[in-house]
Enzyme design. Structure first.
Site: not given
Length: 180
Positions: A12, A76, A109
């Protein structure tokens, strides 16, 4: 060798997160070196993007490196990559058993991915100078929590030279130039 069959899970590193991330001016160049170094060492990458409609896509300079190596992002919505069936399938197909983690945000994350991979009995190392969060405190919290679950830690230079093992490695000169 510690890293007999590694893979990088690249979490990310997206435009909207990057705009507010702690230490972003140092982080992005380190991530560029990481991706280039792992390419020289033939270490594969699983590239993740969290809800790109809201957070934007991967930072452009990193996206260019990843696309040049023929990688595509796994999109995701779950904070942990393990919540993505596509991620699980690609990880299994890779045959990798040692996970290297880099990306954003270390306390959300990256942490949840590390935790879930450790619970699935993967070896995990977080590359501590290649992760960050919006604040230093949250970066440190994420790293501490990953260690608490059993993750190892390393740094960019340590990792690359550990993967090389010897100055006789064919990529030694290129890696040395890359980190200078």
């Amino acid at each position: 060798m510690k890293y007999a069959n590694p893979i990088l899970v690249f979490v990310d590193v997206q435009e909207k997160l990057n705009n507010v991330i702690h230490d972003k001016d140092d982080l992005i160049p380190r991530l560029e070196k990481l991706l280039k170094g792992l390419e020289l060492l033939n270490v594969p990458v699983l590239w993740l993007e969290q809800y790109p409609k809201g957070l934007g896509t991967t930072v452009e300079s990193l996206k260019e490196i990843l696309k040049a190596s023929s990688y595509s992002p796994i999109v995701k919505n779950t904070f942990s990559a393990w919540g993505s069936v596509e991620f699980q399938e690609q990880l299994k197909e890779s045959g990798a058993d040692h996970i290297l983690l880099a990306g954003m945000e270390s306390h959300i994350c990256v942490f949840q991915t590390a935790r879930d991979l450790l619970l699935e009995n993967y070896d995990v190392d977080v590359i501590v100078d290649c992760v960050s969060s919006r604040t230093k405190e949250n970066k440190d919290l994420g790293i501490d929590r990953m260690i608490g679950y059993g993750a190892g830690t390393t740094g960019l230079e340590s990792l690359l030279f550990e993967l090389l093992e010897t100055a006789d490695h064919p990529a030694f000169k290129d890696i040395s130039r890359l980190i200078k």
